[in-house]
Scaffold this active site. Structure first.
Site, mmCIF file in Angstrom:
data_model
loop_
_atom_site.group_PDB
_atom_site.id
_atom_site.type_symbol
_atom_site.label_atom_id
_atom_site.label_comp_id
_atom_site.label_asym_id
_atom_site.label_seq_id
_atom_site.Cartn_x
_atom_site.Cartn_y
_atom_site.Cartn_z
ATOM 1 N N SER A 278 16.950 20.886 -24.935
ATOM 2 C CA SER A 278 17.955 21.031 -23.888
ATOM 3 C C SER A 278 17.269 21.322 -22.563
ATOM 4 C CB SER A 278 18.915 22.181 -24.236
ATOM 5 O OG SER A 278 19.670 22.583 -23.115
ATOM 6 N N ARG A 317 35.254 -29.070 -30.767
ATOM 7 C CA ARG A 317 34.293 -28.357 -29.925
ATOM 8 C C ARG A 317 35.079 -27.314 -29.141
ATOM 9 N NH1 ARG A 317 29.392 -29.843 -27.641
ATOM 10 N NH2 ARG A 317 29.175 -30.992 -29.577
#
Length: 449
Positions: A278, A317
């Site tokens: 921390s 497609r």
């Protein structure tokens, strides 16, 4: 600053790996597309579709250092995909005579889809390698801690005794299944895509199927019965596999986070100077690897729906569907690889506090063995009656904060059926582990394959 932290120079090592990033890099994609173009030319030359000299020239020039990368990128921006510009650049590299045979009979999606399959093959190889390393690490932990008795928990409450080895075996089993799933997945996804404009290969006349088979053989891929450009189930299944792996990793990481809580303190991630520290609290040692595993897994799961929605391909497609896969699949591979890269050393170096496990096991003053007492009593008076009596005793012990054994010994109806030896056995966590050891043995037997 990058938009995606997984590609960031700062966060990239937490969310992904350089190996997997390399598999899906722009240069890797273009080289795979060139590999397909070269292999297509060779396959067609063998069948007399194009001249052998042209195929040799195409194969010799199908390298990134022979291609104008900027021109390909510009062409992709203009056309919407890089295949046409890549073929044009390759044509310039091979000379006029061979250039007219580049991309012969193919369409953009044949090259793009097959190149993606080659990337998937490379990506799955990395995933499998790390899965096997994780299996080995968890198997070692399961065997090492098979006798480390601890509290099993349901709804985050102490439930019954288990062992940490058993817990590791439960973590381990799905990863063995994932290796099996991968074996089953590969034949369905590692297929060449070659169909020409709409899948019929009309431009190749009667040589279409032969070219497809030759291309597949040279690339080490299977040849599908039908073109799969608009049938994306295998791509979605690949993403689903990554999602399952990520989910199992998140389960492991979530348990580690909970077991590492200060009030629990039964495990800790491998110690490393500065790891999980921390900026303000010197005492902190956060489960940082587990945290990023969970985050990466959530990313994989969030991206998976894109692959499913992309299955709705329009006609022969699609317009927009397959393009969206590119936003999801490479990131899913990268995040899954990143989670595995965190999980393997986590599993191998996990610090286990067996003494704390035993201390926590006794937090309820023996109440965790109430089922064991109930079952011992049930053999004498039946389950329902035993459940009723032991429930009353457990409630009294909890309310008065007395040891469960002490309260039990003060109930004449129970003492008539359970003497000191019977109670002592019922209240010994090591004697109420059921199949825990057998589960470990069965899972380890599978892992040893």
């Amino acid at each position: 600053m990058t938009v995606n932290p997984a590609d960031s120079a700062i966060f990239g090592g937490l969310y992904g790996t350089e190996e997997m990033r390399g598999v899906f890099a722009d240069t890797a994609l273009l080289q795979r597309m060139l590999d397909v173009e070269a292999t297509l030319a060779r396959a067609e030359a063998k069948l007399g579709v194009i001249p052998a000299a042209a195929a040799k020239a195409i194969a010799g020039a199908a390298r990134l250092d022979r291609i104008d990368f900027e021109a390909v990128a510009a062409g992709a921006r203009l056309a919407g995909y890089p295949a046409a510009a890549l073929a044009k650049s390759l044509g310039k590299a091979v000379g006029a005579d061979a250039a007219k045979f580049v991309h012969w009979g193919a369409t953009t999606q044949d090259i793009v889809d097959t190149a993606q399959v080659l990337q998937i093959r490379d990506g799955l190889a990395l995933i499998e390698r790390d899965l096997r390393a994780l299996v080995a690490a968890l198997a070692k932990q399961a065997d090492k801690h098979r006798n480390a008795v601890m509290a099993g928990r349901s709804f985050l409450q102490q439930a019954l005794p288990v062992t940490f080895g058993y817990k590791c075996a439960v973590w381990l089993a799905p990863f063995i299944d994932h290796i099996d799933r991968l074996k089953e997945l590969r034949p369905r996804v590692l297929k060449v895509q070659f169909g020409g404009a709409v899948g019929t290969l009309a431009s190749l006349g009667d040589k279409g199927r032969a070219v497809t088979l030759g291309l597949a053989e040279e690339l080490g891929l299977a040849a599908p019965d039908a073109p799969w450009h608009v049938a994306r189930d295998a791509i979605a299944e690949t993403g689903s596999f990554l999602g399952l792996v990520a989910g199992s990793l998140a389960k492991l990481a979530t348990d580690v986070i909970l077991l590492a809580e200060t009030e629990v303190g039964e495990v800790a991630e491998p110690a490393e100077a500065g790891r999980g520290g921390s900026s303000t609290m010197p005492q902190k040692r956060n489960p940082i690897a587990s945290t990023y595993i969970v985050a990466a897994a959530r990313g994989v799961h969030a991206l998976l729906p894109m692959l499913f929605t992309a299955m709705a391909q329009d006609q022969e497609r699609a317009s927009g569907a397959w393009q969206s896969e590119q936003l999801a699949l490479p990131q899913m591979f990268l995040l899954a690889a990143g989670a595995l890269a965190q999980a393997v050393p986590l599993a191998a170096g996990l610090e286990v506090d067996a003494k704390r496990m035993l201390a926590n096991l006794d937090l309820t003053e023996g109440l965790i063995l109430s089922e064991a007492v109930m079952m011992a009593l049930a053999e004498k008076i039946g389950r329902d009656a035993a459940h009723h009596q032991v429930t009353e005793v457990a409630a009294k012990a909890a309310k008065t904060r007395r040891r469960f054994a002490e309260v039990l010994k003060g109930v004449p109806e129970i003492r008539r059926h359970l003497d000191d030896a019977a109670l002592a056995r019922a209240l010994d966590p090591a004697h109420y582990l059921g199949e825990a050891g057998a589960v470990i043995d069965r899972v380890l037997a599978r892992a040893r394959r």
